[in-house]
Design an enzyme around this catalytic site. Structure first.
Site, PDB file in Angstrom:
ATOM      1  N   ASN A  37       0.817  -1.212   0.000  1.00 57.07           N
ATOM      2  CA  ASN A  37       0.000   0.000   0.000  1.00 57.07           C
ATOM      3  C   ASN A  37       0.857   1.272   0.000  1.00 57.07           C
ATOM      4  O   ASN A  37       1.649   1.499   0.913  1.00 57.07           O
ATOM      5  CB  ASN A  37      -0.899  -0.028   1.255  1.00 57.07           C
ATOM      6  CG  ASN A  37      -2.132   0.821   1.107  1.00 57.07           C
ATOM      7  OD1 ASN A  37      -2.373   1.420   0.065  1.00 57.07           O
ATOM      8  ND2 ASN A  37      -2.929   0.874   2.160  1.00 57.07           N
ATOM      9  N   HIS A 122     -14.262  -4.511  11.280  1.00 51.94           N
ATOM     10  CA  HIS A 122     -13.827  -3.209  11.792  1.00 51.94           C
ATOM     11  C   HIS A 122     -15.011  -2.322  12.138  1.00 51.94           C
ATOM     12  O   HIS A 122     -15.628  -1.743  11.251  1.00 51.94           O
ATOM     13  CB  HIS A 122     -13.047  -2.458  10.713  1.00 51.94           C
ATOM     14  CG  HIS A 122     -11.695  -3.006  10.447  1.00 51.94           C
ATOM     15  ND1 HIS A 122     -10.705  -2.278   9.834  1.00 51.94           N
ATOM     16  CD2 HIS A 122     -11.150  -4.220  10.690  1.00 51.94           C
ATOM     17  CE1 HIS A 122      -9.615  -3.005   9.721  1.00 51.94           C
ATOM     18  NE2 HIS A 122      -9.859  -4.188  10.230  1.00 51.94           N
ATOM     19  N   ARG A 147     -13.316  -5.469  15.912  1.00 49.60           N
ATOM     20  CA  ARG A 147     -12.282  -4.497  16.264  1.00 49.60           C
ATOM     21  C   ARG A 147     -12.961  -3.159  16.527  1.00 49.60           C
ATOM     22  O   ARG A 147     -13.847  -2.746  15.767  1.00 49.60           O
ATOM     23  CB  ARG A 147     -11.286  -4.362  15.109  1.00 49.60           C
ATOM     24  CG  ARG A 147     -10.100  -3.501  15.441  1.00 49.60           C
ATOM     25  CD  ARG A 147      -9.158  -3.349  14.264  1.00 49.60           C
ATOM     26  NE  ARG A 147      -9.482  -2.178  13.475  1.00 49.60           N
ATOM     27  CZ  ARG A 147      -8.624  -1.553  12.664  1.00 49.60           C
ATOM     28  NH1 ARG A 147      -7.391  -2.016  12.522  1.00 49.60           N
ATOM     29  NH2 ARG A 147      -8.984  -0.500  11.975  1.00 49.60           N
ATOM     30  N   TYR A 159      -6.754   7.153  13.066  1.00 49.74           N
ATOM     31  CA  TYR A 159      -6.625   5.888  12.341  1.00 49.74           C
ATOM     32  C   TYR A 159      -7.787   4.934  12.673  1.00 49.74           C
ATOM     33  O   TYR A 159      -8.141   4.758  13.839  1.00 49.74           O
ATOM     34  CB  TYR A 159      -5.300   5.170  12.700  1.00 49.74           C
ATOM     35  CG  TYR A 159      -5.362   3.732  12.257  1.00 49.74           C
ATOM     36  CD1 TYR A 159      -5.229   3.404  10.918  1.00 49.74           C
ATOM     37  CD2 TYR A 159      -5.701   2.716  13.155  1.00 49.74           C
ATOM     38  CE1 TYR A 159      -5.401   2.104  10.483  1.00 49.74           C
ATOM     39  CE2 TYR A 159      -5.875   1.416  12.725  1.00 49.74           C
ATOM     40  CZ  TYR A 159      -5.713   1.120  11.391  1.00 49.74           C
ATOM     41  OH  TYR A 159      -5.901  -0.160  10.950  1.00 49.74           O
ATOM     42  N   ASP A 217      -6.530  -1.785  17.725  1.00 48.13           N
ATOM     43  CA  ASP A 217      -5.251  -1.578  17.030  1.00 48.13           C
ATOM     44  C   ASP A 217      -4.635  -0.256  17.486  1.00 48.13           C
ATOM     45  O   ASP A 217      -5.195   0.818  17.242  1.00 48.13           O
ATOM     46  CB  ASP A 217      -5.515  -1.544  15.514  1.00 48.13           C
ATOM     47  CG  ASP A 217      -4.238  -1.588  14.699  1.00 48.13           C
ATOM     48  OD1 ASP A 217      -3.153  -1.392  15.277  1.00 48.13           O
ATOM     49  OD2 ASP A 217      -4.328  -1.830  13.478  1.00 48.13           O
ATOM     50  N   HIS A 219      -1.790   0.787  16.345  1.00 46.70           N
ATOM     51  CA  HIS A 219      -1.130   1.270  15.120  1.00 46.70           C
ATOM     52  C   HIS A 219       0.219   1.927  15.382  1.00 46.70           C
ATOM     53  O   HIS A 219       0.527   3.006  14.847  1.00 46.70           O
ATOM     54  CB  HIS A 219      -2.075   2.198  14.335  1.00 46.70           C
ATOM     55  CG  HIS A 219      -2.046   1.915  12.871  1.00 46.70           C
ATOM     56  ND1 HIS A 219      -1.385   2.708  11.976  1.00 46.70           N
ATOM     57  CD2 HIS A 219      -2.574   0.913  12.143  1.00 46.70           C
ATOM     58  CE1 HIS A 219      -1.517   2.223  10.760  1.00 46.70           C
ATOM     59  NE2 HIS A 219      -2.235   1.116  10.833  1.00 46.70           N
ATOM     60  N   GLU A 243      -3.320  -4.677  19.444  1.00 46.77           N
ATOM     61  CA  GLU A 243      -2.436  -4.867  18.287  1.00 46.77           C
ATOM     62  C   GLU A 243      -1.464  -3.702  18.125  1.00 46.77           C
ATOM     63  O   GLU A 243      -1.827  -2.548  18.377  1.00 46.77           O
ATOM     64  CB  GLU A 243      -3.338  -4.969  17.045  1.00 46.77           C
ATOM     65  CG  GLU A 243      -2.570  -4.998  15.738  1.00 46.77           C
ATOM     66  CD  GLU A 243      -3.493  -4.860  14.539  1.00 46.77           C
ATOM     67  OE1 GLU A 243      -4.723  -5.015  14.697  1.00 46.77           O
ATOM     68  OE2 GLU A 243      -2.977  -4.594  13.444  1.00 46.77           O
ATOM     69  N   GLU A 269       2.044  -6.916  11.220  1.00 43.90           N
ATOM     70  CA  GLU A 269       1.566  -6.635   9.861  1.00 43.90           C
ATOM     71  C   GLU A 269       2.627  -5.955   9.000  1.00 43.90           C
ATOM     72  O   GLU A 269       2.558  -6.031   7.784  1.00 43.90           O
ATOM     73  CB  GLU A 269       0.275  -5.812   9.895  1.00 43.90           C
ATOM     74  CG  GLU A 269       0.448  -4.392  10.371  1.00 43.90           C
ATOM     75  CD  GLU A 269      -0.864  -3.615  10.450  1.00 43.90           C
ATOM     76  OE1 GLU A 269      -1.878  -4.196  10.867  1.00 43.90           O
ATOM     77  OE2 GLU A 269      -0.855  -2.428  10.093  1.00 43.90           O
ATOM     78  N   ARG A 290       0.636 -11.319  13.257  1.00 43.64           N
ATOM     79  CA  ARG A 290      -0.249 -10.523  12.400  1.00 43.64           C
ATOM     80  C   ARG A 290       0.150 -10.514  10.922  1.00 43.64           C
ATOM     81  O   ARG A 290      -0.452  -9.796  10.120  1.00 43.64           O
ATOM     82  CB  ARG A 290      -0.252  -9.083  12.920  1.00 43.64           C
ATOM     83  CG  ARG A 290      -1.078  -8.891  14.144  1.00 43.64           C
ATOM     84  CD  ARG A 290      -2.559  -8.917  13.823  1.00 43.64           C
ATOM     85  NE  ARG A 290      -2.989  -7.727  13.123  1.00 43.64           N
ATOM     86  CZ  ARG A 290      -3.881  -7.724  12.146  1.00 43.64           C
ATOM     87  NH1 ARG A 290      -4.427  -8.839  11.716  1.00 43.64           N
ATOM     88  NH2 ARG A 290      -4.237  -6.600  11.565  1.00 43.64           N
ATOM     89  N   GLU A 346      -8.484 -11.287  10.150  1.00 43.57           N
ATOM     90  CA  GLU A 346      -9.065  -9.957   9.901  1.00 43.57           C
ATOM     91  C   GLU A 346      -9.786  -9.967   8.547  1.00 43.57           C
ATOM     92  O   GLU A 346      -9.283 -10.531   7.578  1.00 43.57           O
ATOM     93  CB  GLU A 346      -7.940  -8.914   9.874  1.00 43.57           C
ATOM     94  CG  GLU A 346      -8.426  -7.492   9.670  1.00 43.57           C
ATOM     95  CD  GLU A 346      -7.269  -6.487   9.641  1.00 43.57           C
ATOM     96  OE1 GLU A 346      -6.104  -6.904   9.459  1.00 43.57           O
ATOM     97  OE2 GLU A 346      -7.535  -5.290   9.803  1.00 43.57           O
ATOM     98  N   TRP A 409       2.576   6.781  12.047  1.00 43.86           N
ATOM     99  CA  TRP A 409       1.167   6.732  11.662  1.00 43.86           C
ATOM    100  C   TRP A 409       0.712   5.300  11.809  1.00 43.86           C
ATOM    101  O   TRP A 409      -0.092   4.823  12.309  1.00 43.86           O
ATOM    102  CB  TRP A 409       0.954   7.141  10.192  1.00 43.86           C
ATOM    103  CG  TRP A 409      -0.513   7.049   9.853  1.00 43.86           C
ATOM    104  CD1 TRP A 409      -1.476   7.953  10.157  1.00 43.86           C
ATOM    105  CD2 TRP A 409      -1.184   5.976   9.181  1.00 43.86           C
ATOM    106  NE1 TRP A 409      -2.704   7.519   9.705  1.00 43.86           N
ATOM    107  CE2 TRP A 409      -2.552   6.301   9.106  1.00 43.86           C
ATOM    108  CE3 TRP A 409      -0.762   4.757   8.635  1.00 43.86           C
ATOM    109  CZ2 TRP A 409      -3.515   5.464   8.516  1.00 43.86           C
ATOM    110  CZ3 TRP A 409      -1.696   3.933   8.045  1.00 43.86           C
ATOM    111  CH2 TRP A 409      -3.062   4.293   7.983  1.00 43.86           C
TER     112      TRP A 409
HETATM  113  O1  KDG Z   1      -1.728  -0.280   4.456  1.00 46.31           O
HETATM  114  C1  KDG Z   1      -1.828  -0.064   5.818  1.00 46.31           C
HETATM  115  C2  KDG Z   1      -2.950  -0.920   6.370  1.00 46.31           C
HETATM  116  O2  KDG Z   1      -2.763  -2.224   5.962  1.00 46.31           O
HETATM  117  C3  KDG Z   1      -3.033  -0.856   7.867  1.00 46.31           C
HETATM  118  O3  KDG Z   1      -3.188   0.466   8.282  1.00 46.31           O
HETATM  119  C4  KDG Z   1      -4.216  -1.691   8.331  1.00 46.31           C
HETATM  120  O4  KDG Z   1      -3.393  -1.679  10.559  1.00 46.31           O
HETATM  121  C5  KDG Z   1      -4.118  -2.155   9.725  1.00 46.31           C
HETATM  122  C6  KDG Z   1      -4.960  -3.287  10.104  1.00 46.31           C
HETATM  123  O5  KDG Z   1      -4.795  -3.750  11.230  1.00 46.31           O
HETATM  124  O6  KDG Z   1      -5.759  -3.728   9.289  1.00 46.31           O
HETATM  125 MG    MG Z   2      -3.117  -3.046  12.195  1.00 45.68          MG
END
Ligand code: KDG
Ligand code: MG
Length: 409
Positions: A37, A122, A147, A159, A217, A219, A243, A269, A290, A346, A409
């Site tokens: 992404n 989500h 989530r 986010y 999350d 993040h 997460e 992730e 993840r 997810e 971020w």
């Molecule tokens: O490209 C970034 C996303 O994959 C991310 O922000 C998504 O954190 C994410 C999640 O847990 O799905």
């Molecule tokens: Mg995530």
């Protein structure tokens, strides 16, 4: 069964996807997801310039050898671009092998350990009424695990909180990457976040009861001690997981969080290799892995991580936002069914435009995903549809603190 042709397809049905299509000399095709992404064209170029020429004439059945050839053979190992490219090749070769065998991929991985993969969706809202509506919508859609992401007083955008909630539209499809020549800038305040989030989970538990598995999350935005505090303050609300509490590259950070809280932890992730996990798994610093098939060297790469995790009783929780293409999602579902140490998957539904380009056969029924019994991965790529959606530059947002400092971020 020699590889005769390899195509790299970049398409943007609402968001960008990079797909590899391998064709054998007898006309069998296999698909792999290589979407990274916001950095899609780097993987496209890596594949086109440095991988496709190496594949022509190789035996499509030699999956492990091809993986090693692209990994060890490059000398420059790991990294998101390299591992997404290897993932796409690996997944496409598994797709081919399973199509040739006339079996769904999960059968070649050892067969099903369960009837379906528990999925989490989500839910989000700028405030409690919006969040409760979103949770109810997810329950109506059939989700059995949810989530929870919330707006934070004083911050305009946060986010995971669906932008379209503001317009009362479809609250479901949260997509952070925005088309444009520059990333959108968001603002962040960890103290405001830490003050607000526990009260949201308290309210959600009071409204929806103790049973519903809830996830959150972070993040990558907290320091280890901030994350420890959040984990501790969320303990009364019995989270399924917290997460990405801290930035992913700092494995030792999880040791500090673990010392302070029993809230289960998930991370990975942004990881792309088993070597990102060695400390975390062998010291039991996390509870869920993840990583996505798409970013971790494919089915072959992620299966090795999950087998390693199984030694320590750690489970899977594969990444599955909409930037994992339907091809990557299907590959995840086959692995979800086949590994013993499955935890949760997810799942964000793709848009109708995406599903026009990628014809899927996986199903979501009563909270469980199933990859289907179609031979291979069970996804077809419609090239004509893909051509109707040309690539558009799009970036994930960046985050700044009130004084302008760039933050994770
Ligand atoms: O490209 C970034 C996303 O994959 C991310 O922000 C998504 O954190 C994410 C999640 O847990 O799905
Ligand atoms: Mg995530």
């Amino acid at each position: 069964m020699k590889i005769a042709a390899v195509d790299v397809v970049v398409t943007s049905p609402g968001r960008n996807f990079v797909t590899l299509r391998i064709t054998t000399e007898d006309g069998i095709t296999g698909l792999g997801d290589a979407t990274l992404n916001g950095r899609e064209l780097a993987v496209e170029a890596y594949l086109r310039e440095h991988v496709v020429p190496l594949l022509i004439g190789r035996d499509a059945h030699d999956i492990e050898d091809t993986w090693q050839y692209l990994y060890r053979g490059a000398y420059w190992r790991r990294g998101p671009v390299t591992m997404a490219a290897i993932a796409a090749v690996d997944t496409a070769l598994w797709d081919i092998k399973a199509r040739v065998a006339g079996m769904p991929l999960y059968q070649l991985l050892g067969g099903a350990c369960r009837v379906g993969a528990l999925a989490y969706g989500h839910a989000s809202g700028r405030d409690l009424p919006e969040l409760f509506d979103s949770i109810r919508l997810h329950l109506e859609l059939g989700f059995r695990a949810i989530r929870v992401q919330t707006g934070i007083p004083g911050l305009d955008t946060v986010y995971g909180v669906a932008a379209s909630a503001a317009g009362g539209g479809d609250r479901y499809d949260y997509e952070p990457a925005r088309a444009g020549v520059l990333p959108v800038e968001e603002s962040w305040d960890t103290r405001a976040y830490l003050r607000h989030v526990p009260s949201v989970f308290e309210a959600v538990r009071a409204e929806f009861g103790p049973e519903l598995p809830l996830l959150h999350d972070g993040h990558h935005r907290m320091t280890p001690i901030e994350a420890a505090r959040l984990g501790k303050s969320l303990e009364p609300y019995d989270l399924f997981w917290l997460e990405d509490a801290t930035p992913g590259e700092d494995q030792a950070a999880l040791r500090l969080i673990r010392q302070h809280t029993t809230t289960p932890l998930a991370i990975g992730e942004v990881f792309n290799s088993i070597h990102d996990y060695t400390t975390l798994l062998s010291e039991r610093l996390i509870d869920y892995v993840r990583s996505a098939v798409t970013h971790t060297g494919g089915v072959t790469g992620l299966k090795k991580v999950l087998d390693f995790a199984a030694v320590y009783g750690i489970k899977s929780g594969m990444h599955g936002p909409t930037d994992i293409s339907p091809v990557g999602m299907a590959a995840a579902l086959h692995l979800d069914l086949a590994v013993h140490n499955f935890g949760i998957q997810e799942y964000m539904r793709h848009t109708p435009a995406t599903l026009e380009v990628f014809r899927t056969s996986y199903t979501f029924v009563d909270g469980l995903l199933h990859p289907s019994d179609t031979p291979g991965l069970g996804v077809e790529l419609d090239l004509d549809a893909a051509e109707r959606f040309p690539y558009r530059p799009a970036y994930l947002p960046v985050n700044r603190l009130a004084d302008g400092t760039l933050h994770d971020w």
